[in-house]
Design an enzyme around this catalytic site. Structure first.
Site, PDB file in Angstrom:
ATOM      1  N   LEU A 143      17.414  19.301  17.017  1.00  0.00           N
ATOM      2  CA  LEU A 143      16.671  19.276  18.266  1.00  0.00           C
ATOM      3  C   LEU A 143      15.923  20.591  18.384  1.00  0.00           C
ATOM      4  O   LEU A 143      16.411  21.632  17.929  1.00  0.00           O
ATOM      5  CB  LEU A 143      17.606  19.118  19.472  1.00  0.00           C
ATOM      6  CG  LEU A 143      18.366  17.804  19.638  1.00  0.00           C
ATOM      7  CD1 LEU A 143      19.297  17.905  20.840  1.00  0.00           C
ATOM      8  CD2 LEU A 143      17.406  16.629  19.792  1.00  0.00           C
ATOM      9  N   ASP A 144      14.753  20.561  19.005  1.00  0.00           N
ATOM     10  CA  ASP A 144      14.036  21.799  19.259  1.00  0.00           C
ATOM     11  C   ASP A 144      14.886  22.715  20.131  1.00  0.00           C
ATOM     12  O   ASP A 144      15.716  22.248  20.919  1.00  0.00           O
ATOM     13  CB  ASP A 144      12.719  21.521  19.982  1.00  0.00           C
ATOM     14  CG  ASP A 144      11.722  20.793  19.102  1.00  0.00           C
ATOM     15  OD1 ASP A 144      11.868  20.846  17.871  1.00  0.00           O
ATOM     16  OD2 ASP A 144      10.795  20.169  19.656  1.00  0.00           O
ATOM     17  N   ARG A 145      14.649  23.991  20.016  1.00  0.00           N
ATOM     18  CA  ARG A 145      15.408  24.972  20.794  1.00  0.00           C
ATOM     19  C   ARG A 145      15.326  24.694  22.291  1.00  0.00           C
ATOM     20  O   ARG A 145      16.325  24.815  23.012  1.00  0.00           O
ATOM     21  CB  ARG A 145      14.872  26.373  20.493  1.00  0.00           C
ATOM     22  CG  ARG A 145      15.618  27.492  21.210  1.00  0.00           C
ATOM     23  CD  ARG A 145      15.104  28.846  20.756  1.00  0.00           C
ATOM     24  NE  ARG A 145      15.825  29.925  21.396  1.00  0.00           N
ATOM     25  CZ  ARG A 145      15.668  31.218  21.102  1.00  0.00           C
ATOM     26  NH1 ARG A 145      14.805  31.559  20.166  1.00  0.00           N
ATOM     27  NH2 ARG A 145      16.369  32.132  21.727  1.00  0.00           N
ATOM     28  N   THR A 186      14.792  21.843  23.760  1.00  0.00           N
ATOM     29  CA  THR A 186      15.253  20.495  24.115  1.00  0.00           C
ATOM     30  C   THR A 186      16.766  20.470  24.256  1.00  0.00           C
ATOM     31  O   THR A 186      17.485  21.056  23.455  1.00  0.00           O
ATOM     32  CB  THR A 186      14.821  19.482  23.034  1.00  0.00           C
ATOM     33  OG1 THR A 186      13.400  19.532  22.885  1.00  0.00           O
ATOM     34  CG2 THR A 186      15.234  18.069  23.414  1.00  0.00           C
ATOM     35  N   ARG A 214       6.589  15.305  22.231  1.00  0.00           N
ATOM     36  CA  ARG A 214       5.746  16.309  22.872  1.00  0.00           C
ATOM     37  C   ARG A 214       4.265  16.099  22.535  1.00  0.00           C
ATOM     38  O   ARG A 214       3.394  16.173  23.412  1.00  0.00           O
ATOM     39  CB  ARG A 214       6.203  17.708  22.461  1.00  0.00           C
ATOM     40  CG  ARG A 214       7.618  18.024  22.921  1.00  0.00           C
ATOM     41  CD  ARG A 214       8.207  19.239  22.221  1.00  0.00           C
ATOM     42  NE  ARG A 214       7.498  20.465  22.557  1.00  0.00           N
ATOM     43  CZ  ARG A 214       7.827  21.650  22.045  1.00  0.00           C
ATOM     44  NH1 ARG A 214       8.840  21.755  21.198  1.00  0.00           N
ATOM     45  NH2 ARG A 214       7.158  22.728  22.392  1.00  0.00           N
TER      46      ARG A 214
END
Length: 322
Positions: A151-153, A155, A253
């Site tokens: 997961l993105d930081r 998110t 996104r």
């Protein structure tokens, strides 16, 4: 959560090693050659590992291979002489490790499902001494834990972690085979149109001068499909339920931006003036949350939901009051 610095992928390695041959173990059967080398060559930057593979210095049973080549138990891998970066033990502050432990939703013999907080990188690197996976490893005293996906930081939400190499490879295969259902909730800027339910737009990753990855809609990119469902409307934003058909970098996104309604708080793909307006109203994070994962595991249907935190709920209450 992650602080301090460690060498980036472009760091220059140091101590010299010798060429060697290593057998692929039964536990490593099916592992990709690049991941095999990254595990066996602790401290060597990923970029250096990929360079060695491309140059043909890495051989499997005497033959050159591509980085995507999957190994078979019993094969012999030639690892060339490598300049090794001295490895330092990763230590996470006990308070943060304990907090990571509280984020565990499901403890299965083969995997963990955790509710990752926003703002925490899943792994160390790029100036971060440690990541969420290191905190979980330290808390549970399980050094073999590995991320099945990322997961993105910024998110938050469901993160799946394998408890062994074998289990993790099987979990990663489920993601590659697109048999894992991934649902998110997102708050987007403006009034999302009723007629946009599927965004089918190929995505291409680009690397900017600063080394930052940026994804764009491009006809030459990889296929990417995202389904959007309206959950609730506010005066200046729309709460969406999102389901991924594919799992590309920054997919939700970029598709949200492509549709004209970027995710609130998205500093990379969003609108600066809108983000400023939302921050002034108290909405200061990226409003993207992995709310559910579902998949089949050894004849059992696994479905896990991760609730949003109190800060997210308070932000929605503020929007309702407006």
């Amino acid at each position: 959560m992650a602080s301090g610095r460690q060498p980036s992928d472009e760091a220059v390695p140091m101590e010299a090693s010798r060429p060697r041959h290593e057998r692929v173990t039964a536990d490593e059967d099916g592992q990709r050659i690049d991941n095999f080398l990254i595990k066996r060559c602790t401290g060597v930057p990923r970029s250096h590992v990929y360079r060695l593979i491309r140059k043909g210095e890495v051989r499997v049973d005497g033959r050159r291979v591509k980085q995507t080549r999957k190994l078979v138990a019993g094969e012999q891998v030639r690892i060339p002489a490598i300049q090794l970066q001295p490895q330092q033990d990763v230590t996470v502050p006990d308070k943060l490790a304990a907090a990571a432990g509280k984020a565990i939703i499901v403890e299965h013999p083969d995997f963990l499902l955790v509710n990752k907080p926003a703002g925490i990188a899943v792994h160390g690197g790029s100036g971060l001494a440690f990541g969420f996976i290191d905190a979980i490893r330290q808390h549970l005293k399980e050094p073999k834990l590995e991320l099945a996906h990322r997961l993105d930081r910024a998110t938050s939400g469901c993160l799946l972690i394998g408890r062994s190499l074998k289990a993790n490879r099987q979990l990663q295969d489920l993601f590659r085979q697109r048999t894992v259902i991934k649902r998110y909730i997102a708050l987007v800027d403006g009034c999302w149109p009723d007629d946009i339910r599927l965004v089918d737009a190929p995505l291409k990753k680009n690397v900017e001068k600063a080394g930052e990855r940026r994804v764009t809609v491009d006809s030459q990119g990889q296929e990417a499909r995202t389904r959007f469902f309206i959950r609730q409307r506010f005066e200046q934003a729309t709460l969406m339920e999102v389901e991924l058909d594919t799992g590309r970098t920054h997919q939700i996104r970029v598709h949200a931006r492509h549709s004209g309604h970027p995710i609130v708080g998205d500093t990379r793909y969003g609108d600066n003036s809108s983000n400023t307006r939302f921050r002034q109203a108290g909405l200061s994070r990226l409003f993207l949350h992995s709310s559910e994962l579902a998949f089949d595991w050894q004849g059992e249907r696994i479905t896990v939901q991760a609730p949003v935190d109190s800060a997210w709920e308070e932000s929605l209450r503020a929007l309702r009051e407006q």
